[in-house]
Design an enzyme around this catalytic site. Sequence first.
Site, PDB file in Angstrom:
ATOM      1  N   GLU A  14     -13.526   8.803  -6.834  1.00  0.00           N
ATOM      2  CA  GLU A  14     -13.561   9.184  -8.246  1.00  0.00           C
ATOM      3  C   GLU A  14     -14.981   9.501  -8.724  1.00  0.00           C
ATOM      4  O   GLU A  14     -15.195  10.444  -9.475  1.00  0.00           O
ATOM      5  CB  GLU A  14     -12.960   8.065  -9.094  1.00  0.00           C
ATOM      6  CG  GLU A  14     -11.547   7.681  -8.749  1.00  0.00           C
ATOM      7  CD  GLU A  14     -10.567   8.825  -8.899  1.00  0.00           C
ATOM      8  OE1 GLU A  14     -10.930   9.846  -9.494  1.00  0.00           O
ATOM      9  OE2 GLU A  14      -9.439   8.692  -8.413  1.00  0.00           O
ATOM     10  N   GLY A  32      -6.468   6.209  -9.931  1.00  0.00           N
ATOM     11  CA  GLY A  32      -7.644   6.458 -10.753  1.00  0.00           C
ATOM     12  C   GLY A  32      -7.784   7.915 -11.103  1.00  0.00           C
ATOM     13  O   GLY A  32      -7.071   8.763 -10.564  1.00  0.00           O
TER      14      GLY A  32
END
Length: 579
Positions: free
Chosen positions: A236, A196
């Site tokens: 993230e 990610g």
Amino acid sequence: MKKTFYAVALACLGLGLTSEAQAQDKQRITKRQCATVDVLNAQLAADPAMAQRLAAIESQTRQFESDPVAQRSTATVTIPVVVHVLYNTTAQNITDAQIQSQIDVLNQDFSKTNPDYTKTPSAFAGLVANANIQFVLAKQTPTGAATTGIERKQTTKTSWGTDDQMKKASTGGLDAWNSAKYLNLWVCNLSGGVLGYAQFPGGPAATDGVVILTTAFGKGGSAQAPFNLGRTGTHEVGHWLNLNHIWGDDGTSCSGTDNVADTPNQADENYGTPAYPQASCSNTSDMFMNYMDYVDDAAMYMFSTGQSSRMNALFASGGARVGLLTSVGGTAPGGGGTTPTPVTYCSSKGTNVSYEFIDYVSLGSIARTSGADAGYYNGTATSTSLAAGSSQTISYSAGFTGSAYAEYFKVYIDYNQNGVFTDAGELVVNAAASSVATIRSSTFTVPATAKTGPTRARIVMSDNSATSSCGSYSYGETEDYTVNITGGAARATSVARLGGMATEYSVYPNPATDVLNVVIPADREAATVSVKVYDVRGAEMKQAQFENGQLNVSQLAKGVYMLTIADGQQVSHQRFVKQ
């Protein structure tokens, strides 16, 4: 890390992580890798003004961190989320349940309600933070239409890179929703072993958000070990909320920084499931269990107090993500009824805003520090729950641009939800004039007859005692908030104070001046309870003495502190404000 070096603050605009195995690459990936610097350099090259925006965000963050008054705010921020699912195969079209599992993980990890935070070594236990940030799938689109917060698109593309093409319909992806009002999450099959990546605040609005690999998103379904506990999303979103990698992205030189004071300086990233301690850079141990390291999902389970402050700065006055506070994306259109008639309220506004304003309001989980808001602030996106029949304390203070003036405070709550504040008992505070620029507090009792559900609370500050709940007036300011009335008995903590059955630790009053009461669960022996106090740097405050259920905080300086309460069976962490 305690060093401060701005260049490193810019060194992590997004995250690229590799999984242990990727079918599309037909090779075993043994380490995570980061595409951050390449993404950052590309954005800086495309937008020369971006560096100035990032510098301004860092400056605002530093001001927030250095201001104990600003850090008084502990109101929970709720962020509406839209999930854009891009799939080529049926397996990549993840279920609603898998999506909800990711939201659930975010809510636990950002509120310190994840069960595994108790694994934190004792050296760091006092630093585990509740960031007071929550997430909810969007209930209405930017145009006001009803939504599940999930949109899906089948694509002929078998994989995506880190060039943001999945974020644009013009390149086969799905466009971002208004990034000032929503967190955009894209879920797709990333190539190159990438788990990610995220965009820091300050980047382009059209690409603002987080991208996560289908097999690293949430729990169950397509999620694959060792990245199957939703922690890629936590990591993230941490970047999206302005957190850097904990080692400072400096190789192994020990010269970098993550711009957080209470995380130990460490040489580089950690992988897998390390055993404590893991020492580097002359520290006792790296804080490898931090969400911003590179360990497996099962080995990361905490944010630090300093990281929490850094994230909270984004929602303070002038913060880069303050627009989320007024987003209605998490609210169903029309309030969720079949034919709802919305309740409307009269306007209330100070017209001369040059000299005095409300600078602090605290009620339940609402706690807002602010500057002048041009005579009126709409804080109805911020809410707290009040139990019918309960006793409540509201704290408030006036701010001044020059000399202090005598100010009256009035607080109204529309208990019967009829859109006016003039019914009996709805003026809950009528405070006499005071020109002292300090926090004042008043208590009131929520009527047992108050109507269950969300309603409006209004705080009016004026230099004129005749100012009411409606209309324009000269000097002062009005702020509106939402309170959710719950029916029945008072909250558990209120019952406990009267000798009832408490099931968890809590503290009151908060903010505290001299004494902080610690409510002990009924099944615990008071003699076994110990309390330690830590400041925002993680230093223990030994001058705060705990005895007979009370903590003497009179010798502490004003500011935000963390409590660690231990009884031999569990460890509880509480945040409080010394005023």
